[in-house]
Enzyme design. Structure first.
Site, PDB file in Angstrom:
ATOM      1  N   HIS A  43       1.074  -1.397  -0.681  1.00  0.00           N
ATOM      2  CA  HIS A  43      -0.362  -0.440  -0.272  1.00  0.00           C
ATOM      3  C   HIS A  43       0.816   1.430  -0.302  1.00  0.00           C
ATOM      4  O   HIS A  43       0.859   2.483   1.117  1.00  0.00           O
ATOM      5  CB  HIS A  43      -1.355   0.104   1.137  1.00  0.00           C
ATOM      6  CG  HIS A  43      -1.973  -0.643   0.747  1.00  0.00           C
ATOM      7  ND1 HIS A  43      -2.515  -0.961   1.640  1.00  0.00           N
ATOM      8  CD2 HIS A  43      -3.020  -1.012  -0.319  1.00  0.00           C
ATOM      9  CE1 HIS A  43      -3.979  -1.724   1.276  1.00  0.00           C
ATOM     10  NE2 HIS A  43      -4.170  -1.803   0.323  1.00  0.00           N
ATOM     11  N   CYS A  98       3.287 -11.912   2.982  1.00  0.00           N
ATOM     12  CA  CYS A  98       4.215 -11.912   3.877  1.00  0.00           C
ATOM     13  C   CYS A  98       4.298 -12.845   5.297  1.00  0.00           C
ATOM     14  O   CYS A  98       2.900 -13.257   5.550  1.00  0.00           O
ATOM     15  CB  CYS A  98       3.119 -10.834   4.901  1.00  0.00           C
ATOM     16  SG  CYS A  98       4.385 -10.672   6.700  1.00  0.00           S
ATOM     17  N   GLU A 128      -5.934  -7.916   3.049  1.00  0.00           N
ATOM     18  CA  GLU A 128      -5.369  -8.725   4.541  1.00  0.00           C
ATOM     19  C   GLU A 128      -6.688  -9.441   4.684  1.00  0.00           C
ATOM     20  O   GLU A 128      -6.866 -10.845   5.196  1.00  0.00           O
ATOM     21  CB  GLU A 128      -4.305  -8.187   5.036  1.00  0.00           C
ATOM     22  CG  GLU A 128      -3.601  -9.270   6.021  1.00  0.00           C
ATOM     23  CD  GLU A 128      -3.350  -8.988   7.390  1.00  0.00           C
ATOM     24  OE1 GLU A 128      -3.215  -9.455   8.268  1.00  0.00           O
ATOM     25  OE2 GLU A 128      -2.707  -7.855   7.059  1.00  0.00           O
TER      26      GLU A 128
END
Length: 282
Positions: A43, A98, A128
């Site tokens: 982002h 991640c 997410e």
């Protein structure tokens, strides 16, 4: 002007890994066909613009990616069904999710497989969070404050409590403590908040206590950056959230003799350096 910069301001491990994977793919696939990312890889609009200039295409869905292309799954991860649709296509997949988000997905899948309903602390619209919810096998509720959480509890349900990895740990632990004191609630608490998030928030509050003004650098669409702003604001000092050095209100800032500086986990070092240099010139 004195400027105090937080030591860990900027890229976290997950962001660095994701961008390294994309950079390596760009190097390996140079001249061998298009490279796509499934949603923004991180982002930060400035970083995305740099990759777009290198020919990286942002796709909204698996069906937008043609056969034979290479695609990178973003650092925030994607919902299970999106990943399954992607794997059914004739594309080369590079998973840049991640590791901390992967861990949260696994913990949620394992705990809800036992029949527990997920209570997820986070922003419902965040990518997410959408991905984490897809791993909840027994249903899920998303909440972003205490009132919403306690308004969704049912007596005969078993729950697991988890969080978006970039949420505030202090708030999450307080909510977990309150729930744990309710004898009628069957609860398992999952540790899904990233250590890097807590470290950055702790540093931000520490710096804020030493300065008259805080500047937070990072994308306006970055959840962890916005929470840094919230954490700083809780110290009752002025706080400015800017994306780039050009957005600094220099006349306003020049009234302060000591300024703190931090940045979100998706903010490049060069952007933080530019802001710091500008502040020091005042």
């Amino acid at each position: 002007m004195k400027v105090i910069r937080a030591e860990t301001a900027g890229f976290c491990m997950g962001v660095e890994l994701a961008l390294k994977k994309l950079d390596l793919l760009l190097e390996e696939r140079s001249g061998k066909g298009p490279i796509y990312i499934l949603g923004p890889i991180i982002h930060n609009p400035q970083v995305l613009a740099e990759y777009a200039a290198k020919g990286v295409i942002t796709a909204k869905s698996p069906e937008d990616i043609p056969a034979g292309a290479s695609v990178v799954i973003r650092a925030h991860g994607v919902p299970k069904d999106i990943e399954e649709r992607l794997r059914r296509r004739d594309v080369t997949i590079v998973d840049a999710t991640c590791p901390k988000v992967k861990k949260a997905q696994v913990l949620i899948a394992r705990s809800t497989a036992e029949g527990r309903k997920l209570l997820l602390y986070g922003e419902e619209s965040h990518p997410e969070v959408k991905g984490l919810l897809s791993y909840a096998a027994a249903g899920a509720h998303v909440f972003d404050d205490r009132a919403a959480l306690f308004g969704m509890l049912a007596k005969d349900e078993k729950y697991c409590l988890a969080s978006q990895t970039t949420q505030d740990l202090v708030t999450f632990e307080a909510l977990a403590g309150e729930l744990g004191e309710l004898p009628e609630v069957d609860l398992v608490v999952l540790n899904t908040i990233c250590d890097a998030t807590k470290l950055r928030q702790d540093e931000a509050t520490s710096v804020a206590d030493e300065v008259a003004l805080m500047v937070v650098v990072g994308g306006f669409n970055s959840g962890n950056t916005r929470r840094l702003v919230q954490v700083v604001a809780s110290r009752m000092i002025p706080c400015l959230h800017v994306e780039t050095v050009e957005a600094l209100p220099l006349e306003e800032i020049s009234r302060f003799d000591c300024v703190g500086l931090t940045a979100g986990a998706s903010t490049p070092k060069k952007m933080i350096d530019e802001v710091e240099a500008c502040l020091k010139r005042l």
